[in-house]
Motif scaffolding. Sequence first.
Motif, PDB file in Angstrom:
ATOM      1  N   ALA A 228       0.829  -1.211   0.000  1.00 33.96           N
ATOM      2  CA  ALA A 228       0.000   0.000   0.000  1.00 33.96           C
ATOM      3  C   ALA A 228       0.861   1.257   0.000  1.00 33.96           C
ATOM      4  O   ALA A 228       0.719   2.120  -0.864  1.00 33.96           O
ATOM      5  N   VAL A 229       1.724   1.373   0.981  1.00 33.20           N
ATOM      6  CA  VAL A 229       2.703   2.464   1.049  1.00 33.20           C
ATOM      7  C   VAL A 229       4.063   1.804   0.867  1.00 33.20           C
ATOM      8  O   VAL A 229       4.610   1.214   1.801  1.00 33.20           O
ATOM      9  N   SER A 230       4.583   1.883  -0.306  1.00 35.79           N
ATOM     10  CA  SER A 230       5.756   1.078  -0.653  1.00 35.79           C
ATOM     11  C   SER A 230       6.977   1.431   0.197  1.00 35.79           C
ATOM     12  O   SER A 230       7.121   2.572   0.666  1.00 35.79           O
ATOM     13  N   PRO A 231       7.871   0.469   0.407  1.00 38.66           N
ATOM     14  CA  PRO A 231       9.122   0.750   1.120  1.00 38.66           C
ATOM     15  C   PRO A 231       9.908   1.896   0.496  1.00 38.66           C
ATOM     16  O   PRO A 231      10.553   2.673   1.208  1.00 38.66           O
ATOM     17  N   ALA A 232       9.830   2.038  -0.827  1.00 37.16           N
ATOM     18  CA  ALA A 232      10.548   3.124  -1.497  1.00 37.16           C
ATOM     19  C   ALA A 232       9.987   4.479  -1.094  1.00 37.16           C
ATOM     20  O   ALA A 232      10.743   5.426  -0.814  1.00 37.16           O
ATOM     21  N   LEU A 233       8.656   4.599  -1.047  1.00 35.22           N
ATOM     22  CA  LEU A 233       8.057   5.863  -0.609  1.00 35.22           C
ATOM     23  C   LEU A 233       8.347   6.105   0.860  1.00 35.22           C
ATOM     24  O   LEU A 233       8.637   7.248   1.258  1.00 35.22           O
ATOM     25  N   GLN A 234       8.280   5.081   1.664  1.00 36.44           N
ATOM     26  CA  GLN A 234       8.592   5.242   3.083  1.00 36.44           C
ATOM     27  C   GLN A 234       9.995   5.820   3.258  1.00 36.44           C
ATOM     28  O   GLN A 234      10.210   6.767   4.022  1.00 36.44           O
ATOM     29  N   ALA A 235      10.956   5.272   2.536  1.00 36.23           N
ATOM     30  CA  ALA A 235      12.341   5.742   2.627  1.00 36.23           C
ATOM     31  C   ALA A 235      12.456   7.196   2.163  1.00 36.23           C
ATOM     32  O   ALA A 235      13.174   8.005   2.766  1.00 36.23           O
ATOM     33  N   SER A 236      11.735   7.524   1.107  1.00 34.89           N
ATOM     34  CA  SER A 236      11.767   8.888   0.570  1.00 34.89           C
ATOM     35  C   SER A 236      11.187   9.882   1.572  1.00 34.89           C
ATOM     36  O   SER A 236      11.743  10.982   1.769  1.00 34.89           O
ATOM     37  N   MET A 237      10.081   9.529   2.203  1.00 35.79           N
ATOM     38  CA  MET A 237       9.455  10.423   3.180  1.00 35.79           C
ATOM     39  C   MET A 237      10.338  10.598   4.410  1.00 35.79           C
ATOM     40  O   MET A 237      10.447  11.699   4.954  1.00 35.79           O
ATOM     41  N   ILE A 238      10.944   9.523   4.852  1.00 37.21           N
ATOM     42  CA  ILE A 238      11.844   9.582   6.009  1.00 37.21           C
ATOM     43  C   ILE A 238      13.001  10.544   5.726  1.00 37.21           C
ATOM     44  O   ILE A 238      13.351  11.388   6.555  1.00 37.21           O
ATOM     45  N   LYS A 239      13.570  10.425   4.535  1.00 37.67           N
ATOM     46  CA  LYS A 239      14.690  11.294   4.150  1.00 37.67           C
ATOM     47  C   LYS A 239      14.242  12.757   4.073  1.00 37.67           C
ATOM     48  O   LYS A 239      14.916  13.660   4.591  1.00 37.67           O
ATOM     49  N   ALA A 240      13.096  12.996   3.443  1.00 40.88           N
ATOM     50  CA  ALA A 240      12.612  14.372   3.275  1.00 40.88           C
ATOM     51  C   ALA A 240      12.284  15.024   4.611  1.00 40.88           C
ATOM     52  O   ALA A 240      12.458  16.232   4.777  1.00 40.88           O
ATOM     53  N   SER A 241      11.814  14.227   5.571  1.00 40.79           N
ATOM     54  CA  SER A 241      11.403  14.765   6.866  1.00 40.79           C
ATOM     55  C   SER A 241      12.544  14.808   7.873  1.00 40.79           C
ATOM     56  O   SER A 241      12.385  15.393   8.952  1.00 40.79           O
ATOM     57  N   GLY A 242      13.644  14.158   7.550  1.00 36.99           N
ATOM     58  CA  GLY A 242      14.794  14.184   8.444  1.00 36.99           C
ATOM     59  C   GLY A 242      14.634  13.344   9.697  1.00 36.99           C
ATOM     60  O   GLY A 242      15.319  13.575  10.702  1.00 36.99           O
ATOM     61  N   VAL A 243      13.758  12.334   9.661  1.00 41.91           N
ATOM     62  CA  VAL A 243      13.577  11.455  10.817  1.00 41.91           C
ATOM     63  C   VAL A 243      14.799  10.539  10.937  1.00 41.91           C
ATOM     64  O   VAL A 243      15.164   9.854   9.972  1.00 41.91           O
ATOM     65  N   LYS A 244      15.411  10.508  12.108  1.00 47.11           N
ATOM     66  CA  LYS A 244      16.637   9.741  12.310  1.00 47.11           C
ATOM     67  C   LYS A 244      16.407   8.390  12.989  1.00 47.11           C
ATOM     68  O   LYS A 244      17.183   7.460  12.817  1.00 47.11           O
ATOM     69  N   SER A 245      15.361   8.305  13.771  1.00 43.71           N
ATOM     70  CA  SER A 245      15.088   7.075  14.511  1.00 43.71           C
ATOM     71  C   SER A 245      14.151   6.187  13.685  1.00 43.71           C
ATOM     72  O   SER A 245      12.954   6.468  13.574  1.00 43.71           O
ATOM     73  N   VAL A 246      14.720   5.137  13.077  1.00 49.08           N
ATOM     74  CA  VAL A 246      13.968   4.301  12.140  1.00 49.08           C
ATOM     75  C   VAL A 246      14.124   2.828  12.511  1.00 49.08           C
ATOM     76  O   VAL A 246      15.235   2.350  12.754  1.00 49.08           O
ATOM     77  N   TYR A 247      13.013   2.121  12.552  1.00 46.95           N
ATOM     78  CA  TYR A 247      12.987   0.678  12.782  1.00 46.95           C
ATOM     79  C   TYR A 247      12.334   0.036  11.568  1.00 46.95           C
ATOM     80  O   TYR A 247      11.736   0.719  10.733  1.00 46.95           O
TER      81      TYR A 247
END
Length: 270
Positions: free
Chosen positions: A226-245
Amino acid sequence: MKKTILVLTLVALSTVFLSACSKKDEELNANPKTFVLVHGAWQAPYVWDAVKANLQKQGAQVITVELPGHGADQSAPQTLTLDVYRDNVIEALSKVNGKVILVGHSLGGMVISAVAERVPSKIEKLVYIAAYLPVSGQSLKDLAQTDKDSQLSTALIPSADQLTFDVAQAQLVNIFIEDGSDAVKKLVLQNYRPEPAIPFTNAVSLTASNYGSVAKVYIKTLQDHAVSPALQASMIKASGVKSVYQLDTSHSPFLSKPDAVSSLLSQIAQ
């Protein structure tokens, strides 16, 4: 004599250690964490049942929010916006003493972002699970349109009045809970409802002073259709979230792997 002294010393040390542990447990029970769980699109609070039970067994307080137009709520879709969802969650937070760990899944990521902008002082951490993670000015639709690997967009069926979206029945399980048990898949199908469309188009306005002041964590789902891993990675990078599991699951890990989700949330809460 030396042996006796050694034994007595060990006993004394053990007593001190156990007393310290007992005191720590008492402190944790006296100050339990409060989790507020926000479901995503085409779902409802029932999806959190197993996770909620696990967290409560560990002494946490848990609130599951039912967004308007979902579950048993019969709000008309034309009355629903992202702000309505936001205010619904803020009302839940207003009944809690102290700060909460606010968790959002999928669409819930948009909601908790909007909540953090409005009441950052009520939130200890934001936790995004397979969630849309916007930057200021983005809507869920904006983000979803960039997701070339999602199987959701081609399965959407808008209503004649454009106020709701259905998902093609044959694709529901594959998109949302491919790795679930037969019982869980049946549960998702039984509780399915068309999704209000307007909140998908509502953009969020986020500031560094409010939304930006709240700690954020993202839990990626590596088999998500539904929300692809590629989009998840892109959003994380754009938002600057550092804590990722990450979890090796479909879009709904709280249904397919509730123990893993509960364990991660407990870890994140520390």
